[in-house]
Design a protein around this motif. Structure first.
Motif, mmCIF file in Angstrom:
data_model
loop_
_atom_site.group_PDB
_atom_site.id
_atom_site.type_symbol
_atom_site.label_atom_id
_atom_site.label_comp_id
_atom_site.label_asym_id
_atom_site.label_seq_id
_atom_site.Cartn_x
_atom_site.Cartn_y
_atom_site.Cartn_z
ATOM 1 N N LEU A 164 -9.561 -8.884 7.504
ATOM 2 C CA LEU A 164 -8.627 -7.794 7.240
ATOM 3 C C LEU A 164 -8.948 -7.061 5.947
ATOM 4 O O LEU A 164 -9.464 -7.654 4.999
ATOM 5 C CB LEU A 164 -7.197 -8.330 7.147
ATOM 6 C CG LEU A 164 -6.488 -8.723 8.438
ATOM 7 C CD1 LEU A 164 -5.150 -9.377 8.103
ATOM 8 C CD2 LEU A 164 -6.276 -7.514 9.338
ATOM 9 N N SER A 165 -8.606 -5.796 5.913
ATOM 10 C CA SER A 165 -8.561 -5.074 4.650
ATOM 11 C C SER A 165 -7.276 -5.460 3.928
ATOM 12 O O SER A 165 -6.216 -5.593 4.549
ATOM 13 C CB SER A 165 -8.572 -3.564 4.899
ATOM 14 O OG SER A 165 -8.181 -2.862 3.738
ATOM 15 N N SER A 166 -7.357 -5.638 2.633
ATOM 16 C CA SER A 166 -6.151 -5.961 1.860
ATOM 17 C C SER A 166 -5.132 -4.825 1.921
ATOM 18 O O SER A 166 -3.936 -5.036 1.697
ATOM 19 C CB SER A 166 -6.522 -6.249 0.402
ATOM 20 O OG SER A 166 -7.152 -5.116 -0.190
ATOM 21 N N SER A 167 -5.588 -3.620 2.273
ATOM 22 C CA SER A 167 -4.698 -2.464 2.339
ATOM 23 C C SER A 167 -3.843 -2.444 3.596
ATOM 24 O O SER A 167 -2.833 -1.748 3.654
ATOM 25 C CB SER A 167 -5.523 -1.168 2.274
ATOM 26 O OG SER A 167 -6.252 -1.091 1.067
ATOM 27 N N ASP A 168 -4.262 -3.188 4.618
ATOM 28 C CA ASP A 168 -3.540 -3.148 5.893
ATOM 29 C C ASP A 168 -3.397 -4.558 6.459
ATOM 30 O O ASP A 168 -3.748 -4.821 7.607
ATOM 31 C CB ASP A 168 -4.277 -2.243 6.890
ATOM 32 C CG ASP A 168 -3.472 -1.989 8.157
ATOM 33 O OD1 ASP A 168 -2.240 -2.148 8.113
ATOM 34 O OD2 ASP A 168 -4.083 -1.641 9.182
ATOM 35 N N ARG A 169 -2.906 -5.447 5.644
ATOM 36 C CA ARG A 169 -2.769 -6.847 6.043
ATOM 37 C C ARG A 169 -1.457 -7.100 6.790
ATOM 38 O O ARG A 169 -1.425 -7.773 7.828
ATOM 39 C CB ARG A 169 -2.834 -7.731 4.786
ATOM 40 C CG ARG A 169 -2.581 -9.200 5.023
ATOM 41 C CD ARG A 169 -2.681 -9.968 3.719
ATOM 42 N NE ARG A 169 -1.782 -9.454 2.699
ATOM 43 C CZ ARG A 169 -0.491 -9.783 2.605
ATOM 44 N NH1 ARG A 169 0.060 -10.612 3.488
ATOM 45 N NH2 ARG A 169 0.245 -9.292 1.633
ATOM 46 N N ASN A 201 0.850 -1.187 0.000
ATOM 47 C CA ASN A 201 0.000 0.000 0.000
ATOM 48 C C ASN A 201 0.887 1.238 0.000
ATOM 49 O O ASN A 201 1.423 1.624 1.037
ATOM 50 C CB ASN A 201 -0.904 -0.006 1.233
ATOM 51 C CG ASN A 201 -1.874 1.172 1.262
ATOM 52 O OD1 ASN A 201 -1.766 2.102 0.454
ATOM 53 N ND2 ASN A 201 -2.817 1.146 2.185
ATOM 54 N N GLY A 261 -8.766 -0.171 6.346
ATOM 55 C CA GLY A 261 -7.363 -0.191 5.949
ATOM 56 C C GLY A 261 -6.885 1.162 5.482
ATOM 57 O O GLY A 261 -5.925 1.267 4.731
ATOM 58 N N ASN A 262 -7.557 2.219 5.972
ATOM 59 C CA ASN A 262 -7.231 3.560 5.478
ATOM 60 C C ASN A 262 -5.914 4.093 6.021
ATOM 61 O O ASN A 262 -5.210 4.840 5.340
ATOM 62 C CB ASN A 262 -8.363 4.543 5.792
ATOM 63 C CG ASN A 262 -8.821 4.476 7.247
ATOM 64 O OD1 ASN A 262 -8.877 3.408 7.850
ATOM 65 N ND2 ASN A 262 -9.154 5.622 7.802
#
Length: 351
Positions: free
Chosen positions: A112-117, A41, A88-89
């Motif tokens: 989980l968000s894929s942006s903050d895994r 990200n 996941g911002n």
């Protein structure tokens, strides 16, 4: 030692471990983790990841955790399965929900968000290494499996889906929120510089980021622009941020939208609280009554009010917007009390 005391002590040790890793960076395991998270990200710069992790270490200070937990009575009970859909911002944004579910004595299923895994998996690995039994209560899932209660964070659009999908179980659903700063025109350069941190940390992507200024009529923004100028040095080096800045500049010019700008942020007079990346909304007020009315009307869209003024009694000082304590709950909903109440009945009901 009670179960709750054991869990709190675990998180104190987790905080110490994270602090040690931050101090050792770029050496140690965290160096590779941060690189991987940044590749996954690009919004997760090194500085922003370290900032988020350091905020967690402050939250996990022994005195802070003891003060937080002292407000609750948590009895031991049969652990329930709590589903958490994480955002996941910003880096490790789901940590507080993770801690709250475990402190409440429950199991957690994490979507989980894929942006903050990567960061969240690394933090849970530390928890598991510090307390094996507690670690057994953590699982990652692609889809929540028969949760007894749900905490879900998303946009206004996804919130409607969450409300429908989780209607049969107790739930806390969070929507979009942003923060507002109230200025009176007498702020010092130091205060306005500190406000810049509330605005630009994490590129303004967090709910505690200031996305709108409330200013007196005829406010002169020159002092504000001068104070925040140093933040441009980093922002302009980030391609995604710069692309947003150029895009909205072009839009405003083509559509004849009046705006103020320096070389890295646009100020647009707009009633909406939320603003795009690289844009800061502002609205003027003529007196405190008008100001209070505006804040009350938008209360369900505001996470924090940053100001040196005493308007609601809950204002946060300039520069402290990104330093939440354990008792600072997203959307103002006490999720620990919510979970304690759901566990008062030992009968478990599923979807």
């Amino acid at each position: 030692m009670s179960q709750t005391e054991n869990i709190i002590n675990t998180f104190i040790r987790v905080g110490q471990r994270i602090k040690e890793q931050c101090e050792q960076y770029p050496n140690g395991q965290l160096g590779d983790i941060i690189v991987s998270a940044k590749v996954n990200n690009p919004w997760f710069t090194v500085q922003n990841q370290i900032k988020a992790l350091e905020a967690i270490t402050i939250m996990l200070q022994p005195d802070s955790l003891q003060q937080w937990i002292s407000c609750y009575s948590i009895s031991e009970h049969l652990p329930k399965n709590i589903g958490v859909v994480m955002a996941g911002n910003i880096p490790a944004v789901g940590f507080h929900d993770l801690m709250t579910v475990l402190v409440s004595g429950n199991k957690i299923q994490i979507k989980l968000s894929s942006s903050d895994r990567i960061l969240m998996e690394w933090i849970t690995d530390i928890i598991k290494s510090e307390n094996t039994e507690l670690g057994k209560r953590i699982s990652f899932v692609d889809k929540l499996q028969k949760p007894d209660a749900v905490i879900a964070t998303g946009s206004d659009n996804t919130a409607r889906y969450f409300h429908y999908y989780f209607s049969k179980v107790p739930h806390v659903i969070r929507k979009n929120r942003n923060s507002v700063a109230v200025l009176n025109g007498n702020e010092t350069k130091e205060q306005l510089f500190a406000l810049g941190d509330d605005i630009f940390s994490y590129f303004g992507l967090g709910c505690r980021n200031v996305s709108k200024l409330m200013v007196p009529e005829n406010y002169n923004f020159e002092k504000f622009f001068n104070a925040i100028e140093p933040y441009g040095n980093e922002l302009l080096l980030h391609n995604k941020y710069l692309n947003n800045y150029d895009y909205y500049r072009a839009i405003y010019l083509m559509e004849n939208v009046p705006f103020l700008t320096n070389n890295f942020v646009h100020l647009v007079q707009q009633e909406n609280i939320a603003s795009p990346v690289s844009v800061l909304h502002y609205e003027t007020y003529s007196n405190h009554k008008v100001l209070q009315q505006s804040l009350e009307v938008n209360a369900d869209k505001i996470q924090c009010i940053i100001s040196d003024e005493n308007i609601t009694g809950k204002e946060i000082k300039f520069g402290q917007g990104q330093q939440p304590s354990a008792s600072d709950y997203a959307d103002g909903v006490d999720t620990l009390r919510f979970l304690i109440e759901q566990c008062s009945d030992q009968q478990i009901s599923n979807l």
